[in-house]
Design an enzyme around this catalytic site. Structure first.
Site, PDB file in Angstrom:
ATOM      1  CD  GLU A 207      53.313  42.975  26.175  1.00 50.89           C
ATOM      2  OE1 GLU A 207      54.225  43.793  26.389  1.00 50.89           O
ATOM      3  OE2 GLU A 207      53.496  41.871  25.634  1.00 50.89           O
ATOM      4  CB  CYS A 241      54.841  51.186  27.992  1.00 53.08           C
ATOM      5  SG  CYS A 241      54.967  50.534  26.327  1.00 53.08           S
TER       6      CYS A 241
HETATM    7  P1  NAD Z   1      45.738  51.271  33.506  1.00 50.43           P
HETATM    8  O1  NAD Z   1      46.277  50.047  34.140  1.00 50.43           O
HETATM    9  O2  NAD Z   1      45.205  52.343  34.371  1.00 50.43           O
HETATM   10  O3  NAD Z   1      44.570  50.908  32.484  1.00 50.43           O
HETATM   11  C1  NAD Z   1      44.702  49.880  31.523  1.00 50.43           C
HETATM   12  C2  NAD Z   1      43.348  49.255  31.245  1.00 50.43           C
HETATM   13  O4  NAD Z   1      42.837  48.658  32.434  1.00 50.43           O
HETATM   14  C3  NAD Z   1      42.288  50.238  30.764  1.00 50.43           C
HETATM   15  O5  NAD Z   1      41.589  49.641  29.686  1.00 50.43           O
HETATM   16  C4  NAD Z   1      41.397  50.442  31.970  1.00 50.43           C
HETATM   17  O6  NAD Z   1      40.053  50.680  31.616  1.00 50.43           O
HETATM   18  C5  NAD Z   1      41.520  49.130  32.706  1.00 50.43           C
HETATM   19  N1  NAD Z   1      41.402  49.279  34.155  1.00 50.43           N
HETATM   20  C6  NAD Z   1      41.790  50.343  34.918  1.00 50.43           C
HETATM   21  N2  NAD Z   1      41.560  50.106  36.205  1.00 50.43           N
HETATM   22  C7  NAD Z   1      40.989  48.883  36.291  1.00 50.43           C
HETATM   23  C8  NAD Z   1      40.511  48.066  37.365  1.00 50.43           C
HETATM   24  N3  NAD Z   1      40.566  48.484  38.622  1.00 50.43           N
HETATM   25  N4  NAD Z   1      39.996  46.859  37.065  1.00 50.43           N
HETATM   26  C9  NAD Z   1      39.947  46.426  35.794  1.00 50.43           C
HETATM   27  N5  NAD Z   1      40.377  47.148  34.742  1.00 50.43           N
HETATM   28  C10 NAD Z   1      40.890  48.358  34.966  1.00 50.43           C
HETATM   29  O7  NAD Z   1      46.938  51.794  32.572  1.00 50.43           O
HETATM   30  P2  NAD Z   1      46.987  53.075  31.657  1.00 50.43           P
HETATM   31  O8  NAD Z   1      46.982  54.298  32.515  1.00 50.43           O
HETATM   32  O9  NAD Z   1      46.002  52.974  30.569  1.00 50.43           O
HETATM   33  O10 NAD Z   1      48.436  52.906  31.003  1.00 50.43           O
HETATM   34  C11 NAD Z   1      49.597  53.305  31.657  1.00 50.43           C
HETATM   35  C12 NAD Z   1      50.413  52.121  32.108  1.00 50.43           C
HETATM   36  O11 NAD Z   1      50.442  51.126  31.119  1.00 50.43           O
HETATM   37  C13 NAD Z   1      51.865  52.483  32.352  1.00 50.43           C
HETATM   38  O12 NAD Z   1      52.323  51.811  33.481  1.00 50.43           O
HETATM   39  C14 NAD Z   1      52.555  51.986  31.106  1.00 50.43           C
HETATM   40  O13 NAD Z   1      53.923  51.722  31.267  1.00 50.43           O
HETATM   41  C15 NAD Z   1      51.771  50.763  30.811  1.00 50.43           C
HETATM   42  N6  NAD Z   1      51.874  50.424  29.400  1.00 50.43           N
HETATM   43  C16 NAD Z   1      52.513  49.298  29.032  1.00 50.43           C
HETATM   44  C17 NAD Z   1      52.648  48.983  27.695  1.00 50.43           C
HETATM   45  C18 NAD Z   1      53.350  47.755  27.220  1.00 50.43           C
HETATM   46  O14 NAD Z   1      53.247  47.456  26.046  1.00 50.43           O
HETATM   47  N7  NAD Z   1      54.042  47.022  28.074  1.00 50.43           N
HETATM   48  C19 NAD Z   1      52.088  49.829  26.742  1.00 50.43           C
HETATM   49  C20 NAD Z   1      51.441  50.965  27.169  1.00 50.43           C
HETATM   50  C21 NAD Z   1      51.308  51.250  28.503  1.00 50.43           C
END
Ligand code: NAD
Length: 454
Positions: A207, A241
């Site tokens: 997602e 998002c």
């Molecule tokens: P992110 O990708 O930075 O983090 C998401 C998760 O991944 C967190 O739990 C984090 O701890 C983990 N993570 C971060 N870096 C990592 C790595 N290198 N290796 C493994 N795991 C890692 O995203 P965010 O900042 O939490 O959220 C923002 C993004 O998420 C935006 O792009 C937004 O559009 C998207 N989003 C999508 C939805 C949806 O339902 N489609 C919902 C909310 C947010």
């Protein structure tokens, strides 16, 4: 972590989660746990980024409770074996499909709706009969800590367990073998998760995000459209998002649009004190967003309080696709407004970019609506509305292309965490000799005739 994973696998193999009443009991346990700790949960999210109890209920727990109620009500029908017709080749037999849980699931949450985005996938996983290891985002540290405390003290860790942590912990988790990984977050990290899952051929749901356009056409109901659009954009200070990322409209309505949008922002009176606004999640994002604001193009708003991590709802006009703000998902309270000469031009610009998670079409013209729905590819969206499609659990929620793969909510969530096992059950009272050797021309002729061939 390894030990919990092993315990979950043993628990799953005990078939305990195959029992539908067990799943319903666990979902009810979750609801009771959340309801009896609402105050603490509200305090934690307020400490993280100033979210009010009203919004915490409407866009976090409200959706979670609806999901639990729906799963409990419909689970028995979702989990039923489904009969399908048997083709003549297999006569006499019956054919059916058995939904079965995938096994041990890993759910990785994002920070922006820290309760909803962690718990809604967990509800789907439990409803489908999986065990769950949940890794919420570490950024809202109070909510992550409280989720871990509540879930880890009220659920058997062999069934449902929260692991807290950031990149290191998630990387370690991703090295393990799961039967399903459900990730919510950025496209960049989505790729990392997908790669890690490939090592074990683990199915994944991603997602992700993207730049979701809001397109207005001439003749759209501006008053109503702007009210809905502004609410959707500045909810959670744009950290959604599926927030409308930018607006595309014909030049002819630009001035009226800007005036009405500014008025609507003033009317809403966004502030933490009013309970309808939140802080930017961290300093890094405040500075990222402040760099996207081009002061020469600010129509209204634009003030930043670094200390309090507040960015005013900001309208930017005279923006073009070449501006820095149009190069990445904004994920904050800045709304760029772009104009188009023809709708075909607007469509072509959107198509040049990655497929967005959502698209919002504001129009009173059915032909234009259908043209946009037909020609643009995006995860999901709304007509004359924005973001509310997420609240109808009968609409599968998810992205396409760079905005993700797979979907959830309602029955779609159950399906995402299930494997559909196809069974042909043969009767013993009859058997033809057709498929058995010795083969002959005569048999082949019969087979071809039965297949409708000459
Ligand atoms: P992110 O990708 O930075 O983090 C998401 C998760 O991944 C967190 O739990 C984090 O701890 C983990 N993570 C971060 N870096 C990592 C790595 N290198 N290796 C493994 N795991 C890692 O995203 P965010 O900042 O939490 O959220 C923002 C993004 O998420 C935006 O792009 C937004 O559009 C998207 N989003 C999508 C939805 C949806 O339902 N489609 C919902 C909310 C947010």
């Amino acid at each position: 972590m390894k030990e919990i994973l092993e315990r979950q696998r043993t628990f799953f193999n005990s078939n305990r989660t195959k029992d539908l009443d067990f799943r319903i009991e666990e979902l009810q346990r979750l609801k009771t746990l959340l309801l009896s700790n609402l105050n603490r949960l509200n305090e934690a999210i307020y400490a993280d980024f100033g979210k009010s109890p009203f919004e915490t209920f409407t866009n976090e727990f409200g959706l979670v409770f609806l999901d639990i109620d729906e799963a409990c009500k419909k689970l028995k029908s979702w989990a039923k074996r489904k009969r399908v017709r048997t083709n003549w080749v297999n006569f006499p037999a019956k054919s059916y499909i058995i939904p079965e849980p995938l096994g041990v699931s890993l759910i990785i949450g994002a920070w922006n709706y820290p309760y909803q985005l962690s718990l809604a996938p967990a509800i789907a996983a439990i409803a489908a009969g999986n065990t769950v290891i949940l890794k919420p985002s570490e950024l809202p540290s109070h909510t992550s800590k409280l989720l871990a405390e509540l879930i880890n003290t009220h659920f058997d860790p062999a069934f449902f367990h929260v692991v807290e942590g950031g990149v290191n912990e998630t990387t370690a988790l991703l090295e393990e073998r799961f039967d399903k990984i459900f990730f919510t977050g950025s496209t960049t990290v989505g790729r990392i998760v997908y790669l890690a899952a490939a090592q074990h051929l683990t199915p994944v749901t991603l997602e992700l995000g993207g730049k979701s356009p809001a397109i207005f056409t001439e003749g759209a109901n501006l008053q109503m459209g702007i009210r809905r659009l502004i609410w959707a954009k500045f909810l959670n200070a744009g950290q959604t998002c599926i927030a409308p990322d930018y607006v595309l409209l014909p030049k002819s309505i630009r001035e009226e649009f800007l005036r009405l949008a500014k008025e609507e922002i003033e009317r809403a009176s966004y502030s933490i004190e009013n309970g309808n606004y939140v802080q930017i999640i961290n300093d890094r994002n405040v500075s990222r967003l402040s760099q996207l604001i081009d002061s020469k193009k600010v129509y209204s708003g634009g003030k930043i309080d670094q200390e309090k991590r507040i960015i005013e709802p900001t309208l930017m006009h005279e923006v073009t696709f070449d501006d820095p703000i149009m190069q990445e998902e904004i994920f904050g309270p800045i709304l760029p407004i772009l104009t188009y000469d023809t709708l075909a031009e607007a469509i072509s610009e959107i198509k040049k970019r990655e497929k967005p998670l959502s698209c919002y079409i504001f129009t009173g013209n059915p032909a234009l609506k259908n043209k946009l729905l037909n020609e643009l590819s995006f995860g999901g969206g709304a007509v004359n509305e924005a973001i509310m499609h997420i609240s109808n659990s009968r609409l599968p929620f998810g992205g396409v292309g760079n905005s993700g793969m797979g979907s959830y909510h309602g029955e779609a969530g159950f399906r995402t965490f299930s494997h559909y096992k196809s069974i042909l059950e043969k009767a013993n009272w009859f058997e033809t000799k057709l498929k058995y050797s010795p083969y002959s021309e005569g048999k082949l002729k019969w087979i071809k005739r039965l297949m409708g061939m000459k």
